[in-house]
Design a protein around this motif. Sequence first.
Motif, PDB file in Angstrom:
ATOM      1  N   LEU A  43       0.856  -1.177   0.000  1.00 34.76           N
ATOM      2  CA  LEU A  43       0.000   0.000   0.000  1.00 34.76           C
ATOM      3  C   LEU A  43       0.897   1.233   0.000  1.00 34.76           C
ATOM      4  N   SER A  44       0.824   2.034  -1.036  1.00 33.90           N
ATOM      5  CA  SER A  44       1.578   3.288  -1.083  1.00 33.90           C
ATOM      6  C   SER A  44       0.588   4.408  -0.833  1.00 33.90           C
ATOM      7  N   LEU A  45       0.779   5.100   0.286  1.00 32.85           N
ATOM      8  CA  LEU A  45      -0.196   6.115   0.682  1.00 32.85           C
ATOM      9  C   LEU A  45       0.270   7.501   0.296  1.00 32.85           C
ATOM     10  N   ASP A  46      -0.594   8.219  -0.371  1.00 29.44           N
ATOM     11  CA  ASP A  46      -0.366   9.625  -0.682  1.00 29.44           C
ATOM     12  C   ASP A  46      -1.620  10.370  -0.278  1.00 29.44           C
ATOM     13  N   ARG A  47      -1.569  11.661  -0.341  1.00 30.52           N
ATOM     14  CA  ARG A  47      -2.727  12.481   0.035  1.00 30.52           C
ATOM     15  C   ARG A  47      -4.003  11.945  -0.630  1.00 30.52           C
ATOM     16  N   ASP A  48      -4.934  11.471   0.169  1.00 30.18           N
ATOM     17  CA  ASP A  48      -6.251  11.022  -0.298  1.00 30.18           C
ATOM     18  C   ASP A  48      -6.210   9.957  -1.389  1.00 30.18           C
ATOM     19  N   ARG A  49      -5.174   9.116  -1.374  1.00 31.55           N
ATOM     20  CA  ARG A  49      -5.092   8.051  -2.360  1.00 31.55           C
ATOM     21  C   ARG A  49      -4.205   6.913  -1.843  1.00 31.55           C
ATOM     22  N   VAL A  50      -4.630   5.697  -2.116  1.00 27.16           N
ATOM     23  CA  VAL A  50      -3.791   4.535  -1.826  1.00 27.16           C
ATOM     24  C   VAL A  50      -3.519   3.844  -3.155  1.00 27.16           C
ATOM     25  N   THR A  51      -2.269   3.543  -3.418  1.00 31.12           N
ATOM     26  CA  THR A  51      -1.956   2.735  -4.592  1.00 31.12           C
ATOM     27  C   THR A  51      -1.584   1.336  -4.113  1.00 31.12           C
ATOM     28  N   LEU A  52      -2.356   0.350  -4.567  1.00 32.57           N
ATOM     29  CA  LEU A  52      -2.076  -1.039  -4.234  1.00 32.57           C
ATOM     30  C   LEU A  52      -1.155  -1.587  -5.307  1.00 32.57           C
ATOM     31  N   SER A  53      -0.145  -2.357  -4.908  1.00 30.32           N
ATOM     32  CA  SER A  53       0.681  -2.965  -5.955  1.00 30.32           C
ATOM     33  C   SER A  53       1.231  -4.308  -5.520  1.00 30.32           C
ATOM     34  N   VAL A  54       1.419  -5.165  -6.513  1.00 33.68           N
ATOM     35  CA  VAL A  54       1.984  -6.495  -6.299  1.00 33.68           C
ATOM     36  C   VAL A  54       3.006  -6.719  -7.397  1.00 33.68           C
ATOM     37  N   THR A  55       4.145  -7.277  -7.013  1.00 36.24           N
ATOM     38  CA  THR A  55       5.159  -7.638  -8.001  1.00 36.24           C
ATOM     39  C   THR A  55       5.386  -9.138  -7.929  1.00 36.24           C
ATOM     40  N   SER A  56       5.303  -9.783  -9.075  1.00 31.42           N
ATOM     41  CA  SER A  56       5.543 -11.219  -9.128  1.00 31.42           C
ATOM     42  C   SER A  56       6.736 -11.466 -10.036  1.00 31.42           C
ATOM     43  N   PRO A  57       7.786 -12.114  -9.539  1.00 33.56           N
ATOM     44  CA  PRO A  57       8.977 -12.327 -10.357  1.00 33.56           C
ATOM     45  C   PRO A  57       8.650 -13.035 -11.675  1.00 33.56           C
ATOM     46  N   GLU A  58       7.703 -13.993 -11.631  1.00 28.82           N
ATOM     47  CA  GLU A  58       7.398 -14.730 -12.862  1.00 28.82           C
ATOM     48  C   GLU A  58       6.460 -13.965 -13.786  1.00 28.82           C
ATOM     49  N   ASN A  59       5.434 -13.316 -13.185  1.00 26.72           N
ATOM     50  CA  ASN A  59       4.327 -12.856 -14.013  1.00 26.72           C
ATOM     51  C   ASN A  59       4.347 -11.380 -14.391  1.00 26.72           C
ATOM     52  N   GLY A  60       4.941 -10.541 -13.553  1.00 33.23           N
ATOM     53  CA  GLY A  60       4.938  -9.114 -13.858  1.00 33.23           C
ATOM     54  C   GLY A  60       4.459  -8.302 -12.676  1.00 33.23           C
ATOM     55  N   THR A  61       3.779  -7.190 -12.959  1.00 32.29           N
ATOM     56  CA  THR A  61       3.355  -6.298 -11.886  1.00 32.29           C
ATOM     57  C   THR A  61       1.892  -5.929 -12.046  1.00 32.29           C
ATOM     58  N   ALA A  62       1.286  -5.516 -10.917  1.00 33.22           N
ATOM     59  CA  ALA A  62      -0.099  -5.069 -10.947  1.00 33.22           C
ATOM     60  C   ALA A  62      -0.226  -3.889 -10.007  1.00 33.22           C
ATOM     61  N   SER A  63      -1.077  -2.924 -10.364  1.00 28.41           N
ATOM     62  CA  SER A  63      -1.304  -1.820  -9.431  1.00 28.41           C
ATOM     63  C   SER A  63      -2.701  -1.263  -9.636  1.00 28.41           C
ATOM     64  N   GLU A  64      -3.218  -0.644  -8.588  1.00 30.50           N
ATOM     65  CA  GLU A  64      -4.545  -0.037  -8.674  1.00 30.50           C
ATOM     66  C   GLU A  64      -4.617   1.114  -7.685  1.00 30.50           C
ATOM     67  N   ASP A  65      -5.180   2.230  -8.125  1.00 34.19           N
ATOM     68  CA  ASP A  65      -5.388   3.370  -7.224  1.00 34.19           C
ATOM     69  C   ASP A  65      -6.755   3.258  -6.590  1.00 34.19           C
ATOM     70  N   VAL A  66      -6.819   3.487  -5.294  1.00 38.01           N
ATOM     71  CA  VAL A  66      -8.103   3.470  -4.604  1.00 38.01           C
ATOM     72  C   VAL A  66      -8.257   4.816  -3.897  1.00 38.01           C
ATOM     73  N   PRO A  67      -9.376   5.524  -4.129  1.00 38.19           N
ATOM     74  CA  PRO A  67      -9.571   6.799  -3.437  1.00 38.19           C
ATOM     75  C   PRO A  67      -9.712   6.569  -1.936  1.00 38.19           C
ATOM     76  N   ALA A  68      -9.217   7.492  -1.133  1.00 33.10           N
ATOM     77  CA  ALA A  68      -9.245   7.308   0.313  1.00 33.10           C
ATOM     78  C   ALA A  68      -9.159   8.666   0.986  1.00 33.10           C
ATOM     79  N   ASP A  69      -9.320   8.641   2.280  1.00 31.00           N
ATOM     80  CA  ASP A  69      -9.186   9.853   3.071  1.00 31.00           C
ATOM     81  C   ASP A  69      -7.896   9.699   3.870  1.00 31.00           C
TER      82      ASP A  69
END
Lengths: 368, 368
Positions: free
Chosen positions: B285-311
């Motif tokens: 979870l990468s937290l910035d002002r009013d936003r969380v970015t979720l991310s996963v890194t898989s050595p075999e498959n690649g990367t994934a990320s998603e922004d979720v609005p938050a307070d």
Amino acid sequence: MKLVVERATLLRALGHVQSVVERRNTIPILSNVLLSADGQSMKLMATDLDLQIVEEAPAAVETPGATTVSAHTLFDIVRKIPDGAQVTLDSSGSRMAVTAGRARFQLQTLPREDFPVIGESDLPVGFRLPAETLVTLIDKTRFAISTEETRYYLNGIFIHAPAGGSTLRAVATDGHRLARVEIPLPEGAGGMPDIIIPRKCVSEVRKLLDERDGEVEIALSAAKIRFAIGQAVLTSKLIDGTFPDYSRVIPTANDKLLKIDPATLAEGVDRVTAIASEKTRAVKLSLDRDRVTLSVTSPENGTASEDVPADYSSGSFEVGFNSRYLLDILGQVEGDLVEVHMADAAAPTLIRETEDSEALYVLMPMRV
Amino acid sequence: MKLVVERATLLRALGHVQSVVERRNTIPILSNVLLSADGQSMKLMATDLDLQIVEEAPAAVETPGATTVSAHTLFDIVRKIPDGAQVTLDSSGSRMAVTAGRARFQLQTLPREDFPVIGESDLPVGFRLPAETLVTLIDKTRFAISTEETRYYLNGIFIHAPAGGSTLRAVATDGHRLARVEIPLPEGAGGMPDIIIPRKCVSEVRKLLDERDGEVEIALSAAKIRFAIGQAVLTSKLIDGTFPDYSRVIPTANDKLLKIDPATLAEGVDRVTAIASEKTRAVKLSLDRDRVTLSVTSPENGTASEDVPADYSSGSFEVGFNSRYLLDILGQVEGDLVEVHMADAAAPTLIRETEDSEALYVLMPMRV
């Protein structure tokens, strides 16, 4: 390659093709699905080197091209994307970006050039079957396919058009039971080579037929078969072996005839085997005038028996069957009467609805 | 013993009691259910020596008495008897006959005298809980129960009434996460001993609550607990150990507060972990002002990320969690806002709906 596709469309197509991909692969590219985009559609292809599936789906193609990514990973991702979303696939270099709503994925790719393709040409025999006829051929035979890998020539459904005849036959056996279905010879199938369709191909074809009415286009040679079912095309290698001369196994002179309601018999068999532990699955049928008594004895648990009314006029007689095998056959009988033709407690037993039925079954007794 | 009972009545009661019987037993009688008949009802009892269940069912008793037969075999038989049938149970000698319609079974019995019974007396503390309150206590804590057998004192839900307080607390932890639920102290529970209810008892109680509204009667000592739920009475030994002082684990000074919609966060976590192979289940979870970015890194498959609005208004910050554990907790949050109180990327994180919520959760971060 860059394209936009509806999540539901992509999910359905991926659902079909990922099913062919084995969970464990020593050759990495066999875990992948080949995606290609051109014109107004995308193609998805998967293979295990013996069986290949190609499916087409409508897509808004921005840049034509092709790449390969992990089939199961892409399937998992698309499943979790909300329904109704538009999915963008954008490949460049050794990566493909998948974006939908706020979610972004970067998937590792392998070059399309490395993807093995089974050629679909050189299939001289071609014919069509209604989807429901193909379902009948499969459902009424597949349960009898052998799982013994050493008898590889029994690991599929044998299809042949007997010489000079006007029928097409599907046969499967594992040595303990045999199932044969006969349909009128489709136009174009005359003179076709005898073929054995491997279990996995049978199973994938059957899954696709669940969603389909209409006709299936079949093309084949002595080495390969191709099924065109809706948007999907399956191509499979055939089993390179000789199916045994099964006709000798089908008894013709069994003199003891039992006529019985298959559903009532199946329910009774299911009930009396409730007492059996996993291993002893034999059910004994004791036949008397117009009655069958089913019984099971379990050394640990006790005994079970049930009388089932029947039409039987030969002499009293006892015979045992593997209850699982008997239930498999009874489950395929559609009418409310089945004929069981027996000779003695050790001889092959013939089971069919009537003399004119498309399907017949042979079941070897067990000692009880 | 001889009685007649409705198939549906017998099936429901057997369904409850057979669930307590282990599939493998070195002591034969533990595979059995004790059946006894008296007056206008029958009793069914099963045990694994730690947990015992007794259920009563109406029956037409012809001859009072008792016997024991294999619980799973009887359950399988009764399941396969047609709905609506009357079932006759008739024991004599070392056999019990089961008859229904045309089906007859003879089951081997073991003497009732050999059946081990857990005493239900000497349970000085007694109180009642609405079924739904007990469901809350269980559902919001059980996922955190440890499965490590060496830490046997964590293999259950800890229930205690803090001294001088007016609350009853349920707590479970496996060292990586902790769940605590607090309810007003029920009348009669004051001064109760601290107890640890074993996982299997929790699971069987929870199954019975699926079918029940109304109140549950609970009685307990320091060694045993009894639940009366409808027609069923469960009695279980308690875990003989000391639950650790969990209060020290609950952070009180975490200064970074994230407020977020638990469903949106859970869907995002589920999506980005689609790229992870089985083993690496960490989500960042990468937290910035009013936003969380979720991310996963898989050595075999690649990367994934998603922004979720938050307070969120504290400084930028990254923290990793086991995605499974985070989803377990988010799945128990009912409102549309959850508070996540963090200190740093290695410190216990506190998760709760609000300060006044009955449930709070503590989750240890993972290195990502």
